[in-house]
Design a protein around this motif. Structure first.
Motif, PDB file in Angstrom:
ATOM      1  N   LEU A  46      -9.397  -5.041  -3.916  1.00 34.83           N
ATOM      2  CA  LEU A  46     -10.082  -3.837  -3.444  1.00 34.83           C
ATOM      3  C   LEU A  46      -9.230  -3.091  -2.434  1.00 34.83           C
ATOM      4  O   LEU A  46      -9.175  -1.861  -2.437  1.00 34.83           O
ATOM      5  CB  LEU A  46     -11.428  -4.198  -2.809  1.00 34.83           C
ATOM      6  CG  LEU A  46     -12.450  -4.919  -3.678  1.00 34.83           C
ATOM      7  CD1 LEU A  46     -13.743  -5.132  -2.895  1.00 34.83           C
ATOM      8  CD2 LEU A  46     -12.732  -4.147  -4.951  1.00 34.83           C
ATOM      9  N   GLN A  47      -8.571  -3.840  -1.575  1.00 32.21           N
ATOM     10  CA  GLN A  47      -7.799  -3.249  -0.486  1.00 32.21           C
ATOM     11  C   GLN A  47      -6.637  -2.414  -0.996  1.00 32.21           C
ATOM     12  O   GLN A  47      -6.268  -1.405  -0.380  1.00 32.21           O
ATOM     13  CB  GLN A  47      -7.280  -4.373   0.414  1.00 32.21           C
ATOM     14  CG  GLN A  47      -6.909  -3.936   1.807  1.00 32.21           C
ATOM     15  CD  GLN A  47      -6.687  -5.150   2.699  1.00 32.21           C
ATOM     16  OE1 GLN A  47      -6.248  -6.204   2.240  1.00 32.21           O
ATOM     17  NE2 GLN A  47      -6.986  -5.012   3.977  1.00 32.21           N
ATOM     18  N   TYR A  49     -12.934  -4.528 -10.569  1.00 31.10           N
ATOM     19  CA  TYR A  49     -11.767  -4.836  -9.739  1.00 31.10           C
ATOM     20  C   TYR A  49     -11.592  -6.340  -9.503  1.00 31.10           C
ATOM     21  O   TYR A  49     -10.478  -6.797  -9.220  1.00 31.10           O
ATOM     22  CB  TYR A  49     -11.901  -4.135  -8.378  1.00 31.10           C
ATOM     23  CG  TYR A  49     -12.184  -2.663  -8.493  1.00 31.10           C
ATOM     24  CD1 TYR A  49     -11.153  -1.745  -8.697  1.00 31.10           C
ATOM     25  CD2 TYR A  49     -13.482  -2.174  -8.445  1.00 31.10           C
ATOM     26  CE1 TYR A  49     -11.408  -0.396  -8.828  1.00 31.10           C
ATOM     27  CE2 TYR A  49     -13.753  -0.821  -8.578  1.00 31.10           C
ATOM     28  CZ  TYR A  49     -12.718   0.065  -8.773  1.00 31.10           C
ATOM     29  OH  TYR A  49     -12.986   1.404  -8.902  1.00 31.10           O
ATOM     30  N   LEU A  50     -12.683  -7.095  -9.578  1.00 27.64           N
ATOM     31  CA  LEU A  50     -12.647  -8.522  -9.276  1.00 27.64           C
ATOM     32  C   LEU A  50     -13.073  -9.330 -10.485  1.00 27.64           C
ATOM     33  O   LEU A  50     -14.009  -8.931 -11.200  1.00 27.64           O
ATOM     34  CB  LEU A  50     -13.591  -8.843  -8.110  1.00 27.64           C
ATOM     35  CG  LEU A  50     -13.361  -8.108  -6.784  1.00 27.64           C
ATOM     36  CD1 LEU A  50     -14.509  -8.400  -5.818  1.00 27.64           C
ATOM     37  CD2 LEU A  50     -12.027  -8.508  -6.173  1.00 27.64           C
ATOM     38  N   MET A  70       0.854  -1.198   0.000  1.00 28.19           N
ATOM     39  CA  MET A  70       0.000   0.000   0.000  1.00 28.19           C
ATOM     40  C   MET A  70       0.886   1.243   0.000  1.00 28.19           C
ATOM     41  O   MET A  70       2.038   1.210   0.424  1.00 28.19           O
ATOM     42  CB  MET A  70      -0.912  -0.025   1.237  1.00 28.19           C
ATOM     43  CG  MET A  70      -2.076   0.962   1.205  1.00 28.19           C
ATOM     44  SD  MET A  70      -3.066   0.901  -0.314  1.00 28.19           S
ATOM     45  CE  MET A  70      -4.627   1.519   0.282  1.00 28.19           C
ATOM     46  N   ASN A  71       0.348   2.329  -0.439  1.00 30.43           N
ATOM     47  CA  ASN A  71       1.109   3.578  -0.529  1.00 30.43           C
ATOM     48  C   ASN A  71       1.415   4.130   0.865  1.00 30.43           C
ATOM     49  O   ASN A  71       0.798   3.774   1.859  1.00 30.43           O
ATOM     50  CB  ASN A  71       0.296   4.622  -1.299  1.00 30.43           C
ATOM     51  CG  ASN A  71      -0.122   4.158  -2.680  1.00 30.43           C
ATOM     52  OD1 ASN A  71      -0.993   3.318  -2.819  1.00 30.43           O
ATOM     53  ND2 ASN A  71       0.498   4.709  -3.700  1.00 30.43           N
ATOM     54  N   THR A  72       2.375   5.041   0.926  1.00 29.73           N
ATOM     55  CA  THR A  72       2.686   5.719   2.183  1.00 29.73           C
ATOM     56  C   THR A  72       1.551   6.689   2.527  1.00 29.73           C
ATOM     57  O   THR A  72       0.698   7.018   1.696  1.00 29.73           O
ATOM     58  CB  THR A  72       3.999   6.504   2.061  1.00 29.73           C
ATOM     59  OG1 THR A  72       3.803   7.590   1.137  1.00 29.73           O
ATOM     60  CG2 THR A  72       5.137   5.608   1.594  1.00 29.73           C
ATOM     61  N   CYS A  88     -13.738   5.697  -0.400  1.00 29.94           N
ATOM     62  CA  CYS A  88     -14.206   5.515   0.981  1.00 29.94           C
ATOM     63  C   CYS A  88     -14.342   4.052   1.400  1.00 29.94           C
ATOM     64  O   CYS A  88     -15.003   3.756   2.405  1.00 29.94           O
ATOM     65  CB  CYS A  88     -15.545   6.220   1.225  1.00 29.94           C
ATOM     66  SG  CYS A  88     -15.539   7.964   0.796  1.00 29.94           S
ATOM     67  N   VAL A  89     -13.742   3.126   0.651  1.00 31.19           N
ATOM     68  CA  VAL A  89     -13.910   1.712   0.978  1.00 31.19           C
ATOM     69  C   VAL A  89     -12.621   1.107   1.516  1.00 31.19           C
ATOM     70  O   VAL A  89     -12.566   0.645   2.660  1.00 31.19           O
ATOM     71  CB  VAL A  89     -14.399   0.908  -0.251  1.00 31.19           C
ATOM     72  CG1 VAL A  89     -14.490  -0.587   0.081  1.00 31.19           C
ATOM     73  CG2 VAL A  89     -15.760   1.424  -0.716  1.00 31.19           C
ATOM     74  N   SER A  90     -11.542   1.120   0.718  1.00 29.24           N
ATOM     75  CA  SER A  90     -10.343   0.398   1.152  1.00 29.24           C
ATOM     76  C   SER A  90      -9.599   1.116   2.267  1.00 29.24           C
ATOM     77  O   SER A  90      -8.755   0.523   2.931  1.00 29.24           O
ATOM     78  CB  SER A  90      -9.407   0.139  -0.033  1.00 29.24           C
ATOM     79  OG  SER A  90      -8.778   1.310  -0.475  1.00 29.24           O
TER      80      SER A  90
END
Length: 293
Positions: free
Chosen positions: A192-193, A242-243, A1-3, A202-204
């Motif tokens: 998704l994460q 995404y899936l 994941m990004n910083t 507003c989800v992951s």
């Protein structure tokens, strides 16, 4: 994941674009950040149209609740809205606090601040102020606010515990907050994460419900109550971006839940300017006709 800083920049860039999008696009997507759905119109948003003080120019359909309807705002209060966008919740709060109170909106997206200030000027409100700033380090002095509200914003902030500690700092002793946000039960699929659109959507960026509530308890707030909870169902036509078919089927049949919750809590201390609501009232403090019930 990004910083953390990379995530903040993703949100800034995306919400600068969202500030100029049509409200219908925002409502039919996840907070305006993901592709739109042809299956569902209001994915996360609640209907504000019957709420007193509502101004359609300020409603970008980016919320996931109606925190102002539960916030027990009184005449003369100082109210702060975290992630104020185009000013929607600020203008509703101003209706409650009146000309004798003060409302401060904080946002770190400059086009949103510009849009909110234009809306305030149109309405002639000289006691509604919009400040550019990061809610992890609020540009507000200690013990300023009687009430703090926020609508679907904490999930966009990398350090949620820091924001909640800032809320504690800025509230007056005896002050309280009512905040709507997205939380999870169970783990999101990795697709998704780790997706930037889903973070800005507003989800992951949402965390586990118990972790979220644990921060509030752990930082010293009293009388915490979940005032409203609703399930967020993301339509298949968005998830399929995404899936793959197998991943979509697994997600839909699994135990992961995405929820909008509106949480109330109080900063300990004595405040004599207004009466406290009983805990039984906090869960039923939505005014008839406001659209939140």
């Amino acid at each position: 994941m990004n910083t953390s800083e990379e995530l903040k920049q993703i949100v800034k860039d995306k919400y600068a674009k969202i500030a100029t999008q049509e409200t219908a696009i925002n409502a039919s997507s996840c907070c305006g950040a993901t592709p739109s759905s042809g299956e569902v119109y209001n994915i996360m948003t609640d209907d504000y149209s019957q709420v007193e003080g509502y101004n359609p120019d300020a409603d970008l359909a980016l919320g996931c609740g109606l925190p102002t309807a539960f916030a027990n705002i009184q005449k003369g209060d100082v109210v702060i809205d975290l992630g104020s966008g185009a000013g929607n919740d600020c203008f509703i709060a101003r209706h409650e606090t009146g000309a004798e109170g003060k409302v401060i909106g904080i946002d770190f997206t400059e086009p949103m601040i510009d849009k909110a200030r234009i809306n305030a000027d149109k309405l002639g409100f000289n006691n509604v102020e919009f400040r550019y700033g990061d809610i992890e380090n609020m540009p507000v002095a200690d013990n300023t606010a009687d009430v703090m509200v926020s609508n679907c914003v904490l999930n966009l902030v990398p350090n949620k515990e820091r924001v909640i500690s800032e809320i504690y700092r800025v509230l007056k002793p005896g002050g309280h907050f009512s905040i709507s946000d997205i939380v999870l039960i169970g783990d999101l699929p990795a697709e998704l994460q780790n997706d930037a659109e889903m973070y800005a959507g507003c989800v992951s960026g949402a965390i586990q419900k118990e972790e979220y509530l644990g921060y509030i308890k752990g930082l010293g707030f009293d009388n915490m109550v979940i005032q409203k909870e609703k399930t967020i169902d993301i339509p298949d036509d968005i998830l399929s971006k995404y899936l793959d078919a197998e991943g979509l089927a697994q997600f839909k049949s699994g135990t992961t839940g995405i929820f909008s919750i509106t949480v109330y809590a109080e900063k300990p201390g004595s405040k004599t300017s207004k009466p406290k609501m009983k805990l039984s009232e906090l869960q039923d403090s939505c005014a008839p006709g406001s659209g939140c019930c």
